[in-house]
Structures are given as structure tokens and as C-alpha cells.
Design an enzyme around this catalytic site. Structure first.
Site, PDB file in Angstrom:
ATOM      1  N   HIS A  62       0.815  -1.215   0.000  1.00  0.00           N
ATOM      2  CA  HIS A  62       0.000   0.000   0.000  1.00  0.00           C
ATOM      3  C   HIS A  62       0.849   1.265   0.000  1.00  0.00           C
ATOM      4  O   HIS A  62       1.938   1.294   0.568  1.00  0.00           O
ATOM      5  CB  HIS A  62      -0.891   0.035   1.241  1.00  0.00           C
ATOM      6  CG  HIS A  62      -1.778  -1.155   1.368  1.00  0.00           C
ATOM      7  ND1 HIS A  62      -2.111  -1.700   2.578  1.00  0.00           N
ATOM      8  CD2 HIS A  62      -2.405  -1.922   0.430  1.00  0.00           C
ATOM      9  CE1 HIS A  62      -2.913  -2.737   2.391  1.00  0.00           C
ATOM     10  NE2 HIS A  62      -3.088  -2.896   1.095  1.00  0.00           N
ATOM     11  N   LYS A  71       6.144   5.695   7.531  1.00  0.00           N
ATOM     12  CA  LYS A  71       5.623   4.773   8.531  1.00  0.00           C
ATOM     13  C   LYS A  71       6.745   4.260   9.422  1.00  0.00           C
ATOM     14  O   LYS A  71       7.818   3.896   8.932  1.00  0.00           O
ATOM     15  CB  LYS A  71       4.934   3.584   7.861  1.00  0.00           C
ATOM     16  CG  LYS A  71       3.710   3.981   7.052  1.00  0.00           C
ATOM     17  CD  LYS A  71       3.087   2.800   6.348  1.00  0.00           C
ATOM     18  CE  LYS A  71       1.868   3.232   5.558  1.00  0.00           C
ATOM     19  NZ  LYS A  71       1.273   2.117   4.812  1.00  0.00           N
ATOM     20  N   TYR A 131       1.830   0.884  13.901  1.00  0.00           N
ATOM     21  CA  TYR A 131       2.676   1.792  13.135  1.00  0.00           C
ATOM     22  C   TYR A 131       2.163   3.215  13.201  1.00  0.00           C
ATOM     23  O   TYR A 131       0.973   3.465  13.223  1.00  0.00           O
ATOM     24  CB  TYR A 131       2.868   1.322  11.691  1.00  0.00           C
ATOM     25  CG  TYR A 131       1.633   1.171  10.850  1.00  0.00           C
ATOM     26  CD1 TYR A 131       1.249   2.183   9.964  1.00  0.00           C
ATOM     27  CD2 TYR A 131       0.867   0.021  10.912  1.00  0.00           C
ATOM     28  CE1 TYR A 131       0.128   2.040   9.171  1.00  0.00           C
ATOM     29  CE2 TYR A 131      -0.253  -0.139  10.121  1.00  0.00           C
ATOM     30  CZ  TYR A 131      -0.620   0.888   9.254  1.00  0.00           C
ATOM     31  OH  TYR A 131      -1.734   0.743   8.472  1.00  0.00           O
ATOM     32  N   ASP A 168      -6.077  -5.927  -2.611  1.00  0.00           N
ATOM     33  CA  ASP A 168      -4.662  -6.231  -2.842  1.00  0.00           C
ATOM     34  C   ASP A 168      -4.459  -7.194  -4.016  1.00  0.00           C
ATOM     35  O   ASP A 168      -3.442  -7.125  -4.699  1.00  0.00           O
ATOM     36  CB  ASP A 168      -4.024  -6.770  -1.568  1.00  0.00           C
ATOM     37  CG  ASP A 168      -3.930  -5.698  -0.488  1.00  0.00           C
ATOM     38  OD1 ASP A 168      -4.081  -4.502  -0.806  1.00  0.00           O
ATOM     39  OD2 ASP A 168      -3.715  -6.061   0.686  1.00  0.00           O
TER      40      ASP A 168
END
Length: 181
Positions: A62, A71, A131, A168
Site C-alpha cells: 500500500h 511509517k 505503526y 490487494d
């Protein structure tokens, strides 16, 4: 904290100092000053995310084409194989990837700057991933790179076909994907 460089210099592994005894452990998982001084991570974090996934679940790859997110990824239960793919067209590392095993035992974190796609596969019975992000989730800008793109040739540690979301499975090949300048 110890900073461990990877083959792509902007992506680093962060290893905290862990103090363990018969009571358990303590570690400092985030220190803005230390990350600025040791790893030149000066970004401001605005959102924390937490996911739990079963073994063989693969999430990703992503990224957000606008409002790109850096991140800081860590695992608090279980283990994942975490992947960052450089999507910065101007980078000499464009199209290259880094893969790191993160788990609750080693307490390492992976810093993935903006301009990268991110994904992971769970290699333990389950994993909980936390995260921090440098920008807010913006679904209108979210994109997905195909996790199995043969041009990327990511060495996912898979024993069986992974469980992947419909979104995905519909990810784009790198040669067809929107990328960063």
C-alpha cells in the site's frame, strides 16, 4: 537506540535498548530527539494504527499517491516479514525492495519514508502490528502495488498461497502503477 542501515539508505531498522529481568522488560519505543539525532527522522507523526492478522495473511503493498505517509512499523505480538518498495522515480533505488523480519521478541522497528509502498506477511500464528504515520489516511489517494509482481520478485517467506484482500489482489504491476517523482 541503535540504527541499522539497509541496502536502501533511507529505510532503517531501529533497535531499542531493552531492559529485561524476572519481572519482564522495559524499552523506549519512540524518542523523537534520538531519531532526529541518530537517523535524521524529522517527520511529525499524526496517526497510530494497530492491526491483528492471522498466519499467512499478506497486507499490501500500500501507498498513498498524495498525502504520502512515512511509517514507523513495529510488532507487539508474533512476527511478520515487512517489506518496503521504493516508488520514487528519481531514486537510484527505484523499484527495489527491503524485507525485514520484525517480531515481538526483537522489538525492532522499520522506518519507511514517504515515497515507498509498504506491506507485510504474517509468519507466526498471528501478529499484531503497530505503526505511526506522518500523514492521515486518505482513501481517495490510496494505491496498491501487486504483491506478487514478477518484476519486483519479492522473496516473501510463503509456505502456502497467502490470504489477500480483493483490493490487494487487484494491485497494479510496478510498470503500470502511479509512482512518485
Amino acid at each position: 537506540m541503535k540504527i541499522i542501515e539497509t541496502e536502501i539508505p533511507d529505510v532503517v531498522v531501529i533497535e531499542p535498548r531493552v531492559f529485561e529481568d524476572e519481572r519482564g522488560f522495559f524499552c523506549e519505543s519512540y524518542n523523537e530527539r534520538v531519531l532526529q539525532e541518530k537517523a535524521n527522522i524529522v517527520e511529525r507523526f499524526v496517526q497510530d494504527n494497530h492491526s491483528r492478522s492471522a498466519k499467512n495473511v499478506l497486507r499490501g503493498l500500500h501507498y498513498q499517491i498524495k498525502q504520502s505517509q512515512g511509517k514507523l512499523v513495529r510488532v507487539v505480538a508474533g512476527e511478520i516479514f515487512d517489506v518496503a518498495v521504493d516508488l520514487r522515480a528519481s531514486s537510484k533505488y527505484f523499484g527495489q525492495w527491503i524485507g525485514v523480519n520484525l517480531n515481538a521478541k526483537n522489538k525492532q522497528q522499520l522506518w519507511i519514508p514517504a515515497g515507498f509502498a509498504h506491506g507485510f506477511v504474517v509468519v507466526s500464528e498471528y501478529a499484531e502490528v503497530l505503526y505511526k504515520t506522518t500523514d492521515y489516511y486518505a482513501p481517495q489517494y490510496e494505491r496498491s502495488l501487486l504483491w506478487s509482481d514478477p518484476d519486483l520478485a519479492i522473496a516473501w517467506p510463503l509456505e502456502v498461497e497467502p490470504t489477500v484482500s480483493a483490493k490487494d489482489r487487484a494491485g497494479k504491476l510496478l510498470k503500470e502503477a502511479e509512482v512518485f517523482a
